[in-house]
Design a protein around this motif. Structure first.
Motif, PDB file in Angstrom:
ATOM      1  N   ASN A  65       0.855  -1.308   0.071  1.00  0.00           N
ATOM      2  CA  ASN A  65      -0.038   0.108   0.097  1.00  0.00           C
ATOM      3  C   ASN A  65       0.947   1.285  -0.019  1.00  0.00           C
ATOM      4  OD1 ASN A  65      -1.836   1.820   0.303  1.00  0.00           O
ATOM      5  ND2 ASN A  65      -2.548   1.304   2.256  1.00  0.00           N
ATOM      6  N   ASN A  66       0.916   1.940  -1.152  1.00  0.00           N
ATOM      7  CA  ASN A  66       1.598   3.250  -0.991  1.00  0.00           C
ATOM      8  C   ASN A  66       3.128   3.033  -1.002  1.00  0.00           C
ATOM      9  OD1 ASN A  66      -0.643   4.852  -1.637  1.00  0.00           O
ATOM     10  ND2 ASN A  66      -1.070   5.231   0.334  1.00  0.00           N
ATOM     11  N   SER A  67       3.650   2.154  -1.722  1.00  0.00           N
ATOM     12  CA  SER A  67       4.999   1.856  -1.428  1.00  0.00           C
ATOM     13  C   SER A  67       5.592   1.286  -0.280  1.00  0.00           C
ATOM     14  CB  SER A  67       5.987   2.944  -1.829  1.00  0.00           C
ATOM     15  OG  SER A  67       5.750   3.381  -3.241  1.00  0.00           O
ATOM     16  N   GLN A  68       4.602   0.663   0.644  1.00  0.00           N
ATOM     17  CA  GLN A  68       4.930   0.173   1.803  1.00  0.00           C
ATOM     18  C   GLN A  68       4.406  -1.397   1.876  1.00  0.00           C
ATOM     19  OE1 GLN A  68       4.206   2.475   5.404  1.00  0.00           O
ATOM     20  NE2 GLN A  68       3.737   0.612   6.747  1.00  0.00           N
ATOM     21  N   LEU A  69       5.428  -2.229   2.024  1.00  0.00           N
ATOM     22  CA  LEU A  69       5.143  -3.756   2.114  1.00  0.00           C
ATOM     23  C   LEU A  69       5.080  -3.906   3.421  1.00  0.00           C
ATOM     24  CD1 LEU A  69       5.368  -6.179   0.157  1.00  0.00           C
ATOM     25  CD2 LEU A  69       7.592  -6.575   0.994  1.00  0.00           C
ATOM     26  N   THR A  70       3.908  -4.690   3.689  1.00  0.00           N
ATOM     27  CA  THR A  70       3.616  -5.161   5.029  1.00  0.00           C
ATOM     28  C   THR A  70       3.399  -6.717   5.033  1.00  0.00           C
ATOM     29  OG1 THR A  70       2.612  -3.376   5.487  1.00  0.00           O
ATOM     30  CG2 THR A  70       2.118  -5.121   7.018  1.00  0.00           C
ATOM     31  N   ILE A  71       4.476  -7.346   5.927  1.00  0.00           N
ATOM     32  CA  ILE A  71       4.234  -8.736   5.902  1.00  0.00           C
ATOM     33  C   ILE A  71       3.822  -9.040   7.377  1.00  0.00           C
ATOM     34  CG2 ILE A  71       5.551 -10.944   6.062  1.00  0.00           C
ATOM     35  CD1 ILE A  71       7.625  -9.552   4.331  1.00  0.00           C
ATOM     36  N   SER A  72       2.733  -9.988   7.460  1.00  0.00           N
ATOM     37  CA  SER A  72       2.257 -10.133   8.951  1.00  0.00           C
ATOM     38  C   SER A  72       1.806 -11.463   8.991  1.00  0.00           C
ATOM     39  CB  SER A  72       0.930  -9.383   9.295  1.00  0.00           C
ATOM     40  OG  SER A  72       0.130  -9.524   8.233  1.00  0.00           O
TER      41      SER A  72
END
Length: 140
Positions: A65-72
């Motif tokens: 989302n908006n150049s932010q990669l989130t791994i959960s």
């Protein structure tokens, strides 16, 4: 007449020691360990390797989302043992979330992820830069 009373406070070292021990025994929040991440870069892509043993690929959620990669990831385990005299239920819940700000040269349409042997590998291909050739512009 003075309305404020001055007093000597405990030394900060002593105060820190007492509050640390108190929190450790009575109301310390559970510490969550974040998985270690290795980041490698080559000419064509960035490669993330996240150490998360004991999970399944269904436990992971990866979003951009908006150049932010989130791994959960979330892992819930429950067990129950029933006998004539008692019932024992145990459960645990573990989760983590890591976020990474990506550079602008990532091709978001071709990001790939795979989970094998406790390692989540995420490949972030770079966008090929167009070759700009020198050009003469005529003046009219």
């Amino acid at each position: 007449m003075r309305t404020l009373v001055q007093y000597n406070q405990l030394p900060s070292f002593f105060d820190h020691l007492v509050s640390r021990e108190f929190n450790r025994h009575f109301n310390a929040p559970a510490k969550t360990a974040l998985p270690a991440v290795n980041i490698k870069e080559d000419e064509t892509a960035y490669h993330l390797e996240l150490a998360a043993p004991g999970l399944k690929k269904e436990n992971f959620e990866i979003s951009l989302n908006n150049s932010q990669l989130t791994i959960s990831a979330k892992l819930e385990q429950a067990s129950e043992e029933k006998t004539e005299n008692f019932t024992r239920k145990e459960f645990s819940f573990n989760s983590f979330e890591r976020s990474f700000r990506l550079p602008k040269n990532i091709n978001s349409e071709q990001i790939q992820a795979a989970y094998t042997d406790g390692i989540l590998k995420v490949d972030l291909p770079k966008v090929e830069k167009p070759v700009v050739e020198p050009k003469q512009i005529a003046v009219a």
